[in-house]
Write a protein that holds these residues in place. Structure first.
Motif, mmCIF file in Angstrom:
data_model
loop_
_atom_site.group_PDB
_atom_site.id
_atom_site.type_symbol
_atom_site.label_atom_id
_atom_site.label_comp_id
_atom_site.label_asym_id
_atom_site.label_seq_id
_atom_site.Cartn_x
_atom_site.Cartn_y
_atom_site.Cartn_z
ATOM 1 N N VAL A 385 0.573 -0.936 -0.244
ATOM 2 C CA VAL A 385 -0.063 -0.196 0.073
ATOM 3 C C VAL A 385 0.851 0.967 0.036
ATOM 4 N N THR A 386 1.952 1.204 -0.029
ATOM 5 C CA THR A 386 3.083 2.292 -0.881
ATOM 6 C C THR A 386 2.309 3.658 -1.550
ATOM 7 N N LYS A 387 1.920 3.122 -2.604
ATOM 8 C CA LYS A 387 1.339 4.331 -3.543
ATOM 9 C C LYS A 387 0.094 5.046 -2.434
ATOM 10 N N VAL A 388 -0.386 4.000 -1.883
ATOM 11 C CA VAL A 388 -1.883 4.138 -0.925
ATOM 12 C C VAL A 388 -1.441 5.744 0.042
ATOM 13 N N MET A 389 -0.778 5.368 0.778
ATOM 14 C CA MET A 389 0.231 5.696 1.677
ATOM 15 C C MET A 389 1.033 7.554 0.977
ATOM 16 N N LEU A 509 -0.385 -7.894 13.243
ATOM 17 C CA LEU A 509 -0.634 -8.099 11.501
ATOM 18 C C LEU A 509 -2.125 -8.303 11.083
ATOM 19 N N PHE A 510 -2.884 -9.443 11.678
ATOM 20 C CA PHE A 510 -3.652 -10.074 10.892
ATOM 21 C C PHE A 510 -4.885 -10.947 11.427
ATOM 22 N N ASP A 511 -5.533 -11.312 11.053
ATOM 23 C CA ASP A 511 -6.448 -11.882 12.117
ATOM 24 C C ASP A 511 -7.344 -12.376 12.095
ATOM 25 N N THR A 512 -7.985 -14.012 12.258
ATOM 26 C CA THR A 512 -9.011 -14.548 12.238
ATOM 27 C C THR A 512 -10.173 -14.290 12.278
ATOM 28 N N ILE A 513 -10.619 -13.257 12.322
ATOM 29 C CA ILE A 513 -11.907 -12.474 12.435
ATOM 30 C C ILE A 513 -13.389 -13.110 12.222
ATOM 31 N N ILE A 514 -14.349 -13.632 12.588
ATOM 32 C CA ILE A 514 -15.537 -14.045 13.103
ATOM 33 C C ILE A 514 -16.966 -13.437 11.645
ATOM 34 N N VAL A 515 -16.888 -14.331 11.251
ATOM 35 C CA VAL A 515 -18.269 -13.585 9.990
ATOM 36 C C VAL A 515 -19.358 -12.615 11.292
ATOM 37 N N PRO A 516 -19.973 -11.905 10.552
ATOM 38 C CA PRO A 516 -20.875 -12.117 11.605
ATOM 39 C C PRO A 516 -22.447 -12.807 10.764
ATOM 40 N N PRO A 517 -23.160 -12.505 12.177
ATOM 41 C CA PRO A 517 -24.799 -13.930 11.992
ATOM 42 C C PRO A 517 -25.080 -12.444 11.090
ATOM 43 N N ASN A 518 -25.798 -13.760 9.622
ATOM 44 C CA ASN A 518 -27.267 -13.460 8.021
ATOM 45 C C ASN A 518 -26.195 -12.236 7.407
ATOM 46 N N GLN A 519 -24.607 -12.585 7.935
ATOM 47 C CA GLN A 519 -23.752 -12.035 6.439
ATOM 48 C C GLN A 519 -22.829 -13.361 6.378
ATOM 49 N N ILE A 525 -8.606 -6.113 8.250
ATOM 50 C CA ILE A 525 -7.429 -4.628 7.536
ATOM 51 C C ILE A 525 -5.947 -5.377 8.775
ATOM 52 N N GLY A 526 -4.707 -5.482 8.320
ATOM 53 C CA GLY A 526 -4.342 -5.498 9.685
ATOM 54 C C GLY A 526 -3.139 -4.647 9.553
ATOM 55 N N ALA A 527 -2.241 -4.297 10.312
ATOM 56 C CA ALA A 527 -1.042 -3.077 9.993
ATOM 57 C C ALA A 527 -0.564 -3.010 9.166
ATOM 58 N N THR A 528 -0.230 -1.527 9.434
ATOM 59 C CA THR A 528 0.643 -1.464 7.920
ATOM 60 C C THR A 528 2.262 -0.792 8.649
ATOM 61 N N VAL A 529 2.631 -1.740 7.995
ATOM 62 C CA VAL A 529 4.800 -1.446 8.597
ATOM 63 C C VAL A 529 5.189 -1.666 7.119
ATOM 64 N N LYS A 530 6.715 -1.191 7.520
ATOM 65 C CA LYS A 530 7.313 -0.437 6.694
ATOM 66 C C LYS A 530 8.636 -1.561 6.455
ATOM 67 N N ARG A 531 8.886 -2.507 5.626
ATOM 68 C CA ARG A 531 9.875 -3.586 6.072
ATOM 69 C C ARG A 531 10.624 -3.765 4.404
ATOM 70 N N PRO A 532 11.402 -4.265 4.187
ATOM 71 C CA PRO A 532 12.433 -4.527 3.060
ATOM 72 C C PRO A 532 11.295 -5.170 2.351
ATOM 73 N N VAL A 533 11.025 -4.921 0.868
ATOM 74 C CA VAL A 533 9.902 -6.017 0.229
ATOM 75 C C VAL A 533 10.839 -6.241 -1.363
ATOM 76 N N VAL A 534 10.965 -7.656 -1.806
ATOM 77 C CA VAL A 534 11.597 -7.942 -3.515
ATOM 78 C C VAL A 534 10.618 -7.349 -4.392
ATOM 79 N N ASP A 548 5.488 0.329 2.227
ATOM 80 C CA ASP A 548 4.735 0.300 3.025
ATOM 81 C C ASP A 548 3.404 -1.882 3.138
ATOM 82 N N MET A 549 3.321 -2.178 3.794
ATOM 83 C CA MET A 549 3.051 -3.191 3.807
ATOM 84 C C MET A 549 2.117 -4.312 4.481
#
Length: 588
Positions: A385-389, A509-519, A525-534, A548-549
């Motif tokens: 999400v570097t461009k978004v940031m 960083l991320f979570d295994t969230i629970i789907v609400p009823p009737n959906q 959306i996890g935390a945005t962190v700066k780190r080296p990427v290829v 920004d990942m």
């Protein structure tokens, strides 16, 4: 007269309830609006108040039995004649020292006994009534959880006056006019119907001062032999106040004979008294205390900008941002040692056993219902999400001046999510269990999970697919503000077809969230962190760069959504975010 206690309507789709606990036994006396029993439904657990004062003569539905809405639960016998006979018998011995006055006191109590009962609702205070407003289509009553002002205090128009809890939301009721709080008619933990009178506000007068005038008179019970026949008058008054507090006025009443009818509101005035120790300065809401604790802000150092110097949420946020700016300035200086961890304060709940809050119970029941009725699993993708940031950094100052709200990363994720929903209808759908059908929605009503003091709440952005970045930013800020200030309505937390949870707002960083009823799906959306990427550069080829990942997770109901469907949807969201084509929305 026998009064029937029935199971009230507790929501649009609620047709029955289970009696989980009787708070009173047969033969016990109950007061009007006093909690009588606890009932559990498929949505909430709530208390059913007594419709009138009297004796609980018969319980029709036992604990753990289930009945339909409108069924009779119990019978209360309102014996109005019994209290009137008791005072009539007492004046005879009281008048023995003065036989000459005996004929007159005897009729006096009989004549005056109905008078306090009639005066209690009016309370002798004239002014503007504070009534319980309508808080949603299916909400018929509310419980006063806390009075923010005491009798005799001045209030401003629209200033929060009390907190009310319903089976859907907890909210603050503002004062309709400016003036002095003359009388409180519904005490804390008492339940009233929509439209019921809660208090009276008027110009500053002598009515609230009657209670303090009575207190100094208490130490002088010497004139007991005087024809204080009205002494029994407070006795019938006692049932109208909360049980333990009604005992105190009885010995006090014999002294001020002429003022006996006037102190009727005095027991009610003592209800909000526990709030006094907190009010050493301006009143501080629990939300403000929580924000201050989370940001390590000492409230004693914050200058309130609210009514009467009240510290508001914005004041704490401003103080926290100022502290962060100071810390950032220090961080830019050469650091000789590694940063220290923030001090961890010991929670006052440590070692405590408390009753589970109602909102926590509702959330838990809904989550368990969802887990037990769906085949849930989670897929995760990594997004650059570097461009978004960078777009956000370029536009946020002009955006805030133009739109009046801060530009956070959240609207970009919501925009990408709703765009992808239009091309992937299986993610924005509902399984109808009753007739074994599937509804594919033609509208994107997105629930936004908000971390509130009383628990997680999910207000809904209606027609989110029709909004741009500015519209999503304003609506998100508006709904989150209502949740945290207890002003959200039931209609604003219902009708979601899809939900987004920003689990990274607290660093996850991320979570295994629970789907609400009737959906059938929820996006995390996890935390945005700066780190080296290829990355692949057009000139340098494959190279390593700091980006920004973030992780984006989709939990879904496998009964309708296959793993390939989830992967295709997540890939669409990823492509929209990494393309970052939001310049038009941002005015760039």
């Amino acid at each position: 007269m026998a009064v029937s206690v029935t199971l009230p309507a507790l929501g649009e789709s609620v047709t029955e309830g289970t009696v989980t606990r009787w708070l009173k036994a047969e033969g016990e006396r109950v007061e009007a609006d006093e909690p009588l029993l606890e009932v559990s439904t498929d949505k909430v657990d709530t208390e059913i108040p007594a419709p009138s004062a009297g004796v609980l003569t018969s319980i029709k539905v036992a604990e753990d039995e289930t009945v339909e809405v409108g069924a009779e639960l119990a019978v209360i016998d309102d014996g109005g004649a019994a209290p009137a006979e008791a005072p009539a018998a007492e004046p005879a011995p009281a008048a023995e020292p003065a036989p000459a006055a005996q004929p007159e006191p005897a009729p006096a109590p009989a004549a005056e006994a109905p008078a306090p009962a009639a005066a209690a609702p009016a309370g002798g205070a004239e002014g503007t009534d504070v009534v319980l407003p309508a808080l949603g289509e299916s909400v018929t009553e509310g419980t006063v959880t806390r009075w923010l002002k005491e009798v005799g205090e001045s209030v401003e128009a629209d200033e929060p006056l009390l907190e009310v809890s319903t089976d859907k939301v907890d909210t603050e009721i503002p004062a309709p006019v400016a003036g002095t709080l003359l009388e409180i008619l519904v005490g804390e933990d008492e339940t009233a119907e929509v439209g019921a009178k809660l208090a009276v506000i008027g110009a500053a007068g002598a009515a609230p001062a009657a209670a303090p005038a009575e207190a100094p008179a208490a130490p002088a019970p010497a004139p007991e032999p005087v024809q204080e026949a009205p002494a029994p008058a407070p006795a019938p008054q006692a049932p109208s106040a909360p049980a333990p507090q009604a005992v105190t006025p009885e010995p006090v009443a014999p002294e001020p004979a002429p003022a006996a009818p006037a102190p009727a509101p005095a027991p009610a005035a003592t209800i909000p008294a526990p709030a006094a120790p907190e009010a050493e300065g301006a009143y501080v809401t629990p939300l403000v205390r929580k924000l201050a604790a989370e940001n390590n802000v000492a409230l004693s150092t914050v200058k309130g900008t609210g009514v009467g110097g009240r510290i508001r949420k914005q004041d704490v946020i401003a103080a926290a941002e100022a502290a962060k700016a100071a810390q950032a300035a220090q961080a830019q200086a050469p650091a000789a040692a590694a940063p220290k961890a923030a001090p961890q304060e010991v929670s006052p709940l440590r070692g405590q056993t408390i009753k589970m809050p109602r909102m926590r119970k509702v959330i838990g029941d809904n989550m368990m219902k969802a887990l037990h009725s769906q085949a849930q699993l989670t897929s995760v993708v990594e997004v650059d999400v570097t461009k978004v940031m960078r777009l956000r950094a370029r536009a946020k100052e002009a955006f805030a001046q133009r739109e009046g709200v801060k530009l956070s990363p959240m609207p970009f994720f919501v925009k990408a999510a709703v765009q992808a929903l239009k091309a992937h209808p299986a993610i924005n759908a509902r399984i109808n269990e009753d007739d074994n059908t599937i509804t594919y929605f033609d509208v994107e009503n997105v629930g936004i999970a908000v971390d509130a003091e009383k628990g997680l709440m999910t207000p809904v952005i209606k027609n989110a697919g029709d909004l741009n970045i500015a519209g999503l930013s304003k609506k998100t800020a508006e709904l989150a503000g209502k949740v945290r200030s207890n002003k959200i309505t039931p209609d604003e937390v219902s009708g979601a077809t899809f939900t987004i949870s920003n689990t990274g707002s607290r660093g996850a960083l991320f979570d295994t969230i629970i789907v609400p009823p009737n959906q059938v799906a929820i996006l995390g959306i996890g935390a945005t962190v700066k780190r080296p990427v290829v990355i692949t550069h057009p000139e340098l080829g494959e190279t390593i760069a700091v980006r920004d990942m973030t992780y984006v997770a989709l939990s879904y109901d496998h009964r309708l959504v296959d793993g390939a469907d989830a992967a295709r949807y997540l890939t669409a969201v990823k492509e929209i975010l990494e393309a970052g084509e939001f310049e038009v929305d941002l005015g760039l």
